[in-house]
Design an enzyme around this catalytic site. Structure first.
Site, PDB file in Angstrom:
ATOM      1  N   ASP A 101      72.689 -18.307 -22.831  1.00  0.00           N
ATOM      2  CA  ASP A 101      74.079 -18.198 -22.399  1.00  0.00           C
ATOM      3  C   ASP A 101      74.662 -19.593 -22.153  1.00  0.00           C
ATOM      4  O   ASP A 101      74.558 -20.462 -23.005  1.00  0.00           O
ATOM      5  CB  ASP A 101      74.150 -17.293 -21.156  1.00  0.00           C
ATOM      6  CG  ASP A 101      75.564 -16.982 -20.713  1.00  0.00           C
ATOM      7  OD1 ASP A 101      76.231 -16.183 -21.391  1.00  0.00           O
ATOM      8  OD2 ASP A 101      76.007 -17.551 -19.699  1.00  0.00           O
ATOM      9  N   TYR A 207      83.535 -22.617 -16.880  1.00  0.00           N
ATOM     10  CA  TYR A 207      84.541 -22.046 -17.780  1.00  0.00           C
ATOM     11  C   TYR A 207      85.850 -22.835 -17.723  1.00  0.00           C
ATOM     12  O   TYR A 207      86.508 -23.033 -18.754  1.00  0.00           O
ATOM     13  CB  TYR A 207      84.806 -20.587 -17.409  1.00  0.00           C
ATOM     14  CG  TYR A 207      83.700 -19.643 -17.820  1.00  0.00           C
ATOM     15  CD1 TYR A 207      83.652 -19.122 -19.107  1.00  0.00           C
ATOM     16  CD2 TYR A 207      82.700 -19.273 -16.923  1.00  0.00           C
ATOM     17  CE1 TYR A 207      82.643 -18.248 -19.495  1.00  0.00           C
ATOM     18  CE2 TYR A 207      81.687 -18.411 -17.304  1.00  0.00           C
ATOM     19  CZ  TYR A 207      81.660 -17.900 -18.583  1.00  0.00           C
ATOM     20  OH  TYR A 207      80.655 -17.043 -18.970  1.00  0.00           O
ATOM     21  N   HIS A 274      72.863  -9.063 -24.808  1.00  0.00           N
ATOM     22  CA  HIS A 274      73.012 -10.416 -24.285  1.00  0.00           C
ATOM     23  C   HIS A 274      71.919 -10.762 -23.288  1.00  0.00           C
ATOM     24  O   HIS A 274      71.465 -11.904 -23.227  1.00  0.00           O
ATOM     25  CB  HIS A 274      74.389 -10.548 -23.619  1.00  0.00           C
ATOM     26  CG  HIS A 274      74.699 -11.936 -23.163  1.00  0.00           C
ATOM     27  ND1 HIS A 274      75.020 -12.955 -24.035  1.00  0.00           N
ATOM     28  CD2 HIS A 274      74.703 -12.490 -21.918  1.00  0.00           C
ATOM     29  CE1 HIS A 274      75.224 -14.075 -23.356  1.00  0.00           C
ATOM     30  NE2 HIS A 274      75.048 -13.820 -22.075  1.00  0.00           N
TER      31      HIS A 274
END
Length: 294
Positions: A101, A207, A274
């Protein structure tokens, strides 16, 4: 047996978990969002007979330093953090980077910047920047799947995601938990990490600092690409383990990687998503042992 410690990385103090003899080949594990070192607990325990495994809490997470400034999470700064952190353990030898990730996004960038430090690169469901740039520009399904990024970057996101005992933050892991791959004890460990002062801001700032911006619905993709191919080549033997049921990073993200990664092996797992580290821990460990020994 897993042991814990702290190491300096530039001006930060990073907590880490480790296993195995300190003079064994080094394997550095980088976790993703919204995780922490705990992601790799089973691999640390299983591989400690042969390798020196070290899994830090990345900057902003859990027990590591959690600077509040968005600029502190620019990729260039994080690459320098990983390099400095690894120098405490590598003993001037090359090491292997294993990542998932967001840790994988950082690992791709690290391998591009510092191939001379790496023996090999192993990626689990983390998209190469060139592939992500291509997919969010040309694949409407991937652009749609990436809209959650705008929610995380929004003002006030910390309060929304922390409400109701971190219900919104846990939602990304809920399906995996409902399938029996995460326990109530695991959830308690995650919540303890998320509850550290400033942790949500640190996590979300990864982010907020990212340069690639998924186009919002109805908006056109950027006319020019942010990265050019010459700046994205990975000159390290690379292995990718990819769960095809990933709902955030669609299968297109792993297509055509040879464009940027000449020495590449990809293993696609049809019945994993994921969170392959939790869904297929034995497979992950077996694959790592095979690739680390090759």
């Amino acid at each position: 047996m897993i042991r814990h410690g702290y190491a300096a990385a530039n001006e930060l103090k990073l907590h880490y978990a480790a296993s195995g003899p300190e003079d064994a080949p080094l394997v550095l594990f980088l976790h993703g969002y919204p995780e922490f070192w705990y992601t790799w607990a089973r691999q640390l325990e299983a591989l400690g007979d042969t390798f020196h495994g070290v899994a830090p809490d990345l900057p902003g997470y859990n027990l590591s330093s959690r600077p509040p400034e968005v600029a502190r999470y620019r990729t260039k700064r994080l690459i320098a953090d990983v390099a400095d952190f690894a120098s405490h353990f590598a003993r001037k030898r090359k090491f292997t980077l294993v990542a998932h990730d967001w840790g994988g996004a950082l690992a791709w960038a690290f391998a591009i910047r510092h191939p001379e430090l790496l023996e090999r690169l192993i990626i689990l469901n983390a998209v190469h920047p060139g592939a992500f740039q291509r997919e969010i520009a040309r694949n409407p399904a991937q652009a749609a799947a990436s809209q959650y990024i705008h929610d995380i970057r929004a003002e006030g996101a910390e309060a929304r995601f922390a409400a109701n005992d971190y219900a919104l933050l846990w939602r990304s892991l809920e399906k995996t938990a409902q399938s029996g791959h995460l326990t109530a004890q695991d959830r308690a460990a995650f919540i303890a990490a998320w509850s550290q002062p400033g942790a949500l801001t640190g996590m979300f700032n990864w982010y907020r600092a990212m340069r690639l911006d998924p186009p919002k619905p109805g908006a056109e993709a950027p006319a020019t690409e942010l990265y050019d191919d010459a700046a994205l080549t990975v000159r390290v033997p690379t292995r990718v383990l990819w769960g095809l049921q990933d709902e955030a990073l669609l299968p297109g993200c792993v297509e055509g990687l040879e464009r940027w990664v000449p020495d590449l092996e990809v293993s696609r797992i049809p019945d994993a998503g994921h969170w392959i580290v939790y869904e297929k821990p034995a497979l992950v460990t077996q694959s790592l042992r095979q690739w680390l020994g090759s």
